[in-house]
Design a protein around this motif. Structure first.
Motif, PDB file in Angstrom:
ATOM      1  N   SER A  11      62.184  36.024  22.854  1.00 31.76           N
ATOM      2  CA  SER A  11      61.302  37.171  23.059  1.00 31.76           C
ATOM      3  C   SER A  11      59.865  36.686  23.225  1.00 31.76           C
ATOM      4  CB  SER A  11      61.380  38.124  21.854  1.00 31.76           C
ATOM      5  OG  SER A  11      62.692  38.600  21.676  1.00 31.76           O
ATOM      6  N   SER A  12      59.017  37.544  23.784  1.00 28.08           N
ATOM      7  CA  SER A  12      57.598  37.188  23.918  1.00 28.08           C
ATOM      8  C   SER A  12      56.747  38.447  23.980  1.00 28.08           C
ATOM      9  CB  SER A  12      57.357  36.334  25.166  1.00 28.08           C
ATOM     10  OG  SER A  12      57.657  37.065  26.333  1.00 28.08           O
ATOM     11  N   VAL A  13      55.509  38.296  23.522  1.00 29.40           N
ATOM     12  CA  VAL A  13      54.509  39.360  23.600  1.00 29.40           C
ATOM     13  C   VAL A  13      53.317  38.757  24.314  1.00 29.40           C
ATOM     14  CG1 VAL A  13      52.996  40.894  22.317  1.00 29.40           C
ATOM     15  CG2 VAL A  13      55.307  40.445  21.474  1.00 29.40           C
ATOM     16  N   GLY A  14      53.074  39.201  25.535  1.00 33.38           N
ATOM     17  CA  GLY A  14      52.021  38.596  26.336  1.00 33.38           C
ATOM     18  C   GLY A  14      51.083  39.611  26.944  1.00 33.38           C
ATOM     19  N   PHE A  15      50.087  39.093  27.640  1.00 33.41           N
ATOM     20  CA  PHE A  15      49.095  39.941  28.303  1.00 33.41           C
ATOM     21  C   PHE A  15      48.520  39.178  29.484  1.00 33.41           C
ATOM     22  CE2 PHE A  15      47.024  37.459  25.052  1.00 33.41           C
ATOM     23  CZ  PHE A  15      45.914  36.946  25.703  1.00 33.41           C
ATOM     24  N   GLU A  16      47.876  39.929  30.376  1.00 36.14           N
ATOM     25  CA  GLU A  16      47.137  39.299  31.471  1.00 36.14           C
ATOM     26  C   GLU A  16      45.919  40.135  31.799  1.00 36.14           C
ATOM     27  OE1 GLU A  16      50.260  39.089  34.485  1.00 36.14           O
ATOM     28  OE2 GLU A  16      49.255  40.666  35.610  1.00 36.14           O
ATOM     29  N   VAL A  17      44.866  39.441  32.233  1.00 34.54           N
ATOM     30  CA  VAL A  17      43.590  40.083  32.552  1.00 34.54           C
ATOM     31  C   VAL A  17      42.963  39.336  33.726  1.00 34.54           C
ATOM     32  CG1 VAL A  17      42.330  38.682  30.856  1.00 34.54           C
ATOM     33  CG2 VAL A  17      41.387  40.901  31.582  1.00 34.54           C
ATOM     34  N   LYS A  18      42.227  40.059  34.545  1.00 30.22           N
ATOM     35  CA  LYS A  18      41.529  39.435  35.671  1.00 30.22           C
ATOM     36  C   LYS A  18      40.436  38.499  35.149  1.00 30.22           C
ATOM     37  CE  LYS A  18      42.396  41.129  39.908  1.00 30.22           C
ATOM     38  NZ  LYS A  18      42.677  40.318  41.069  1.00 30.22           N
ATOM     39  N   HIS A  19      40.318  37.346  35.803  1.00 32.29           N
ATOM     40  CA  HIS A  19      39.290  36.360  35.470  1.00 32.29           C
ATOM     41  C   HIS A  19      38.409  36.146  36.688  1.00 32.29           C
ATOM     42  CE1 HIS A  19      37.906  32.077  35.047  1.00 32.29           C
ATOM     43  NE2 HIS A  19      37.465  32.617  33.924  1.00 32.29           N
ATOM     44  N   MET A  20      37.116  36.341  36.530  1.00 27.39           N
ATOM     45  CA  MET A  20      36.131  36.157  37.596  1.00 27.39           C
ATOM     46  C   MET A  20      36.455  36.987  38.833  1.00 27.39           C
ATOM     47  SD  MET A  20      35.177  32.121  37.240  1.00 27.39           S
ATOM     48  CE  MET A  20      34.005  32.250  38.570  1.00 27.39           C
ATOM     49  N   MET A  21      37.187  38.069  38.644  1.00 28.32           N
ATOM     50  CA  MET A  21      37.507  39.004  39.721  1.00 28.32           C
ATOM     51  C   MET A  21      38.460  38.425  40.772  1.00 28.32           C
ATOM     52  SD  MET A  21      35.535  41.365  38.472  1.00 28.32           S
ATOM     53  CE  MET A  21      35.597  42.646  39.680  1.00 28.32           C
ATOM     54  N   VAL A  22      38.966  37.199  40.576  1.00 24.59           N
ATOM     55  CA  VAL A  22      39.775  36.577  41.625  1.00 24.59           C
ATOM     56  C   VAL A  22      41.143  36.081  41.173  1.00 24.59           C
ATOM     57  CG1 VAL A  22      37.753  35.860  42.979  1.00 24.59           C
ATOM     58  CG2 VAL A  22      38.724  34.295  41.288  1.00 24.59           C
ATOM     59  N   SER A  23      41.317  35.868  39.875  1.00 19.45           N
ATOM     60  CA  SER A  23      42.594  35.351  39.392  1.00 19.45           C
ATOM     61  C   SER A  23      42.928  36.030  38.068  1.00 19.45           C
ATOM     62  CB  SER A  23      42.527  33.828  39.217  1.00 19.45           C
ATOM     63  OG  SER A  23      41.568  33.494  38.225  1.00 19.45           O
ATOM     64  N   LYS A  24      44.011  35.612  37.444  1.00 21.75           N
ATOM     65  CA  LYS A  24      44.429  36.217  36.177  1.00 21.75           C
ATOM     66  C   LYS A  24      44.557  35.147  35.109  1.00 21.75           C
ATOM     67  CE  LYS A  24      47.104  39.771  38.464  1.00 21.75           C
ATOM     68  NZ  LYS A  24      48.445  40.207  38.826  1.00 21.75           N
TER      69      LYS A  24
END
Length: 175
Positions: A11-24
């Motif tokens: 199992s996993s608990v993860g997240f993602e967010v934009k970095h510098m408007m160009v990547s994640k």
């Protein structure tokens, strides 16, 4: 109601967010606990679900960034050691489910709905039932007091507002 345990090795608990408007940037919480009770996991509408994420266990594969996320600029782990989620309602959505609950980050609680897909049921080599789920929700981090940012010389900001939370769970009946 049957109690279910999370098989943390699957199992996993993860997240993602934009970095510098160009990547994640992607990350996860290495340590968490969950309480899941349900009469039947193939019908999550019978379930009661709660999670507690240990914020100090955050990992984005960058020690400097992880330490910054633990600081008062973001999660303020010293004063807010956990992120908590407690389900308040669960509805069927076609073949999937909508799990709504109270998400608390930094003493701010907001209602959040996760889109949950039932991955299926199996039996492991030891004869134990195994159920799989994938859940995803999107939150605005600023609504939870996570407001630190830095303007970029080229325009835009260093960290995006929207956070995708992704949870993959394998559940087994509690022993």
């Amino acid at each position: 109601m049957t109690k279910w345990t999370v098989d943390q090795s699957h199992s996993s608990v993860g997240f993602e967010v934009k970095h510098m408007m160009v990547s994640k940037v992607k990350g996860q919480f290495e340590s968490y606990t969950a309480d899941v009770e349900a009469a039947d996991l193939t019908d999550l509408t019978t379930a009661s679900i709660s999670f507690k994420f240990d914020v100090a266990s955050i990992s984005t594969r960058s020690e400097d960034r992880d330490n910054h996320l633990r600081s008062a600029d973001f999660f303020d782990v010293e004063n807010n050691p956990t992120i908590d989620f407690v389900s308040t309602s669960i509805a069927k959505d076609g073949e999937n489910f909508k799990v709504t609950g109270d998400l608390t980050i930094k003493d701010v609680t907001k209602s959040v709905t996760f889109d949950v897909e039932f991955g299926g049921k199996g039996t492991n080599p030891w004869g134990v039932a195994v159920y799989g789920f994938e859940a995803e929700a999107k939150i605005n981090r600023e609504e939870f007091g996570l407001t630190w940012n830095a303007a970029l010389e080229t325009g835009g900001v260093l960290v995006g507002k929207d956070i995708k939370i992704k949870v993959e769970l394998e559940l087994n009946p509690a022993a």
